[in-house]
Design a protein around this motif. Structure first.
Motif, PDB file in Angstrom:
ATOM      1  N   GLU A   1      -8.294  -7.712   6.438  1.00  0.00           N
ATOM      2  CA  GLU A   1      -9.577  -7.984   5.800  1.00  0.00           C
ATOM      3  C   GLU A   1      -9.429  -8.471   4.361  1.00  0.00           C
ATOM      4  O   GLU A   1     -10.370  -9.021   3.801  1.00  0.00           O
ATOM      5  N   VAL A   2      -8.269  -8.242   3.748  1.00  0.00           N
ATOM      6  CA  VAL A   2      -8.147  -8.461   2.305  1.00  0.00           C
ATOM      7  C   VAL A   2      -7.250  -9.644   1.986  1.00  0.00           C
ATOM      8  O   VAL A   2      -6.409 -10.047   2.788  1.00  0.00           O
ATOM      9  N   GLU A   3      -7.450 -10.198   0.777  1.00  0.00           N
ATOM     10  CA  GLU A   3      -6.622 -11.299   0.289  1.00  0.00           C
ATOM     11  C   GLU A   3      -5.591 -10.849  -0.735  1.00  0.00           C
ATOM     12  O   GLU A   3      -4.720 -11.628  -1.114  1.00  0.00           O
ATOM     13  N   MET A   4      -5.674  -9.580  -1.187  1.00  0.00           N
ATOM     14  CA  MET A   4      -4.770  -9.121  -2.237  1.00  0.00           C
ATOM     15  C   MET A   4      -4.771  -7.604  -2.288  1.00  0.00           C
ATOM     16  O   MET A   4      -5.737  -6.959  -1.864  1.00  0.00           O
ATOM     17  N   VAL A   5      -3.667  -7.037  -2.809  1.00  0.00           N
ATOM     18  CA  VAL A   5      -3.554  -5.587  -2.997  1.00  0.00           C
ATOM     19  C   VAL A   5      -3.180  -5.300  -4.448  1.00  0.00           C
ATOM     20  O   VAL A   5      -2.265  -5.920  -4.997  1.00  0.00           O
ATOM     21  N   ILE A   6      -3.919  -4.373  -5.085  1.00  0.00           N
ATOM     22  CA  ILE A   6      -3.544  -3.824  -6.389  1.00  0.00           C
ATOM     23  C   ILE A   6      -3.095  -2.398  -6.130  1.00  0.00           C
ATOM     24  O   ILE A   6      -3.819  -1.614  -5.500  1.00  0.00           O
ATOM     25  N   LEU A   7      -1.923  -2.044  -6.628  1.00  0.00           N
ATOM     26  CA  LEU A   7      -1.263  -0.829  -6.165  1.00  0.00           C
ATOM     27  C   LEU A   7      -0.681  -0.022  -7.321  1.00  0.00           C
ATOM     28  O   LEU A   7       0.049  -0.559  -8.159  1.00  0.00           O
ATOM     29  N   ASP A   8      -1.012   1.269  -7.349  1.00  0.00           N
ATOM     30  CA  ASP A   8      -0.363   2.192  -8.284  1.00  0.00           C
ATOM     31  C   ASP A   8       0.941   2.672  -7.655  1.00  0.00           C
ATOM     32  O   ASP A   8       1.123   2.608  -6.439  1.00  0.00           O
ATOM     33  N   ILE A   9       1.854   3.166  -8.477  1.00  0.00           N
ATOM     34  CA  ILE A   9       3.118   3.700  -7.950  1.00  0.00           C
ATOM     35  C   ILE A   9       3.016   5.183  -7.671  1.00  0.00           C
ATOM     36  O   ILE A   9       3.412   5.665  -6.601  1.00  0.00           O
ATOM     37  N   MET A  10       2.445   5.924  -8.610  1.00  0.00           N
ATOM     38  CA  MET A  10       2.389   7.389  -8.467  1.00  0.00           C
ATOM     39  C   MET A  10       1.158   7.781  -7.660  1.00  0.00           C
ATOM     40  O   MET A  10       0.052   7.890  -8.191  1.00  0.00           O
TER      41      MET A  10
END
Length: 224
Positions: A44-53
């Motif tokens: 469904e998405v075009e991009m992911v923003i991701l935290d590490i912790m």
């Protein structure tokens, strides 16, 4: 704009800030507070923003699994981890790395750059062999005759999924899960039948397909 971003962040304050900032800029947002259910949203998405912790699976593991499933989705790591070894580890799979604290406008600029790089904003049409596909209008034309090629809903969904993951080999399990939103049952001929009829509509010679390739023993691929 309406590009759909998957945001994975467990910090409530940071999460609210980022979500509102991107919503204000016209993006559609899905916010998860752990990476445990990320695979439900990849189609469904075009991009992911991701935290590490993160609780449970850490961001490094989540990011690597996302790229294994679909390496055409850009990943931006947004984290408080500033050590060079963390950046190097993250950039082994991620496409950008931004540390906290950050300026909201810088985040928006980086998001826009990544989306443009991955052709999610700029590329509304795709040309392959004799086909011209308008992804925005969901229309397919034979560029030699200028005739529109009419597909069924399932045929279009299969073709669109192959195009979104161009140059990747997709298994029957992946295609079935994406299009039917159900687990694939071994031996089911549904995918094969739909692709046969799809080829009859889009290939010049369905017996020798050049658009949808069969990778024997693995699955199917559209190569751009």
């Amino acid at each position: 704009m309406n590009n759909h971003i998957l945001y994975i962040e467990d910090d409530e304050e940071v999460g609210q800030l980022v979500k509102q900032n991107l919503l204000d800029c016209g993006y559609k947002m899905t916010w998860l507070k752990s990476g445990n259910q990320f695979d439900q949203y990849l189609n469904e998405v075009e991009m992911v923003i991701l935290d590490i912790m993160l609780p449970g699976l850490d961001g490094f593991t989540v990011g690597q699994r996302i790229k294994e499933k679909n390496n055409s989705i850009p990943i931006l790591i947004l984290t408080a981890r500033t050590a060079i070894e963390d950046k190097l580890k993250g950039l082994e799979f991620a496409d950008d790395y931004l540390t906290k604290p950050f300026h909201p406008q810088e985040l928006v600029i980086r998001v826009d750059i990544l989306l443009r790089r991955f052709d999610k904003i700029a590329m509304n049409t795709v040309s392959i062999e004799h086909l011209k596909i308008d992804l925005k209008a969901n229309q397919i034309y034979n560029s030699e005759t200028n005739q529109e090629i009419m597909l069924t809903e399932k045929q279009y969904k299969i073709f669109h999924y192959l195009l979104r993951n161009a140059n990747q080999i997709l298994t029957k399990e992946q295609i079935y899960s994406s299009v039917w939103d159900q687990p694939y049952i071994e031996g089911d001929k549904t995918i094969s039948v739909h692709i046969r009829y799809l080829r009859q509509k889009i290939e010049k010679n369905p017996q020798e397909p050049k658009i949808i390739q069969t990778i024997r023993g693995l699955g199917y691929r559209v190569k751009l």
